[in-house]
Design an enzyme around this catalytic site. Structure first.
Site, PDB file in Angstrom:
ATOM      1  N   HIS A  94       0.685  -0.984   0.093  1.00  0.00           N
ATOM      2  CA  HIS A  94      -0.194  -0.410  -0.024  1.00  0.00           C
ATOM      3  C   HIS A  94       1.007   1.193  -0.089  1.00  0.00           C
ATOM      4  CE1 HIS A  94      -2.852   3.306   1.367  1.00  0.00           C
ATOM      5  NE2 HIS A  94      -3.621   2.093   0.861  1.00  0.00           N
ATOM      6  N   GLU A 166      -4.761   1.683  -6.915  1.00  0.00           N
ATOM      7  CA  GLU A 166      -5.144   2.928  -6.355  1.00  0.00           C
ATOM      8  C   GLU A 166      -4.118   4.081  -6.270  1.00  0.00           C
ATOM      9  OE1 GLU A 166      -6.968   0.882  -2.039  1.00  0.00           O
ATOM     10  OE2 GLU A 166      -4.517   1.191  -2.297  1.00  0.00           O
TER      11      GLU A 166
END
Length: 259
Positions: A94, A166
């Site tokens: 992430h 993302e």
């Protein structure tokens, strides 16, 4: 049709009690058969989450892990510890960890290798920054991250992987959702790469300011194999609203494809 994956990472939110309440509500709801639903709670809530989910069709994920089974890694979580908690999916790479914990592409690759070796499903997060978007280099940036995350791993071992695109500029409180056109272009580039290597079964999810208002349009976008939802899904009711919107979008996509 390959299952459409839809899930949420709670980041540093929800206590054990709140986790039980959330998942009790989610597990009792009628979830779409065409979707694979997953939740990624905090580490402390994983055992309670596993118990509360029970036999409901909800996959359990963890937000990170170390690549070693054990060792002098203060504050880290091993793959064996995740398996003991009944975890199936592990979120890796992430952008917050890449920035805040200085995780490198080599670190992500080591974690993907370990996840696969321990029969965990890696959910690899990739994304571009504002300056890369402005330079028209979004797809190149994401492709590079995917290649490095999967580097040196036999493609036969990667079929259970998940990828989440993302954009860094699209996540967080100040994030803005990417347009369906941008999402389709980046997902097409990733899909072309995966398909070339015989990885057609690997879904590419979109994450970044997803909510009930835009989930339908995103789910209807060609190449989107799922949605990875943030704050809009931090309550069970909010997540169910996003799921319902995505289901409508999938229906519209199927109808358009059949014409």
């Amino acid at each position: 049709m390959t299952s459409f994956w839809i899930g949420t990472s709670w980041k540093m939110n929800n206590t054990i009690a709140e986790t039980r309440s959330y998942l009790t509500e989610l597990a009792a709801a009628p979830l779409p058969d065409a979707m694979s639903v997953f939740v990624v709670p905090s580490f402390t809530a994983l055992p309670a989450a596993r118990e509360t989910i029970g036999d409901a069709p909800v996959h359990l994920g963890a937000q990170n892990m170390h690549w070693d089974e054990k060792g002098a890694h203060t504050g880290e979580i091993s793959p064996l510890m995740l398996l003991e908690c009944g975890v199936e999916i592990v979120e890796l790479g992430h952008s917050e960890r890449r920035t805040d914990q200085a995780e490198s592409d080599a670190d992500v690759n080591a974690k993907v290798r370990s996840a696969i070796a321990h029969d965990l499903r890696p959910l690899v997060c990739v994304g571009d920054h504002e300056e890369e978007l402005a330079a028209g280099a979004s797809a190149e940036t994401v492709i590079r991250q995917v290649k490095l995350a999967f580097s040196g791993i036999d493609t036969s071992q990667l079929s259970r992987s998940l990828i989440a695109y993302e954009p860094v500029w699209a996540i967080g409180e100040s994030g803005r959702v990417a347009s369906p056109e941008h999402v389709e272009a980046v997902h097409r580039a990733v899909r072309d790469l995966l398909d070339t290597h015989g990885l057609a079964s690997v879904p590419v999810l979109y994450g970044g300011s997803v909510n009930a208002g835009n989930a339908g349009a995103l789910a209807a976008t060609k190449g989107v194999g799922g949605l990875f939802v943030g704050r809009s899904a931090w309550t069970a009711g909010g997540f169910l609203e996003v799921i319902a919107a995505a289901e409508k979008g999938l229906g519209a996509r199927s109808a358009a494809a059949s014409v």
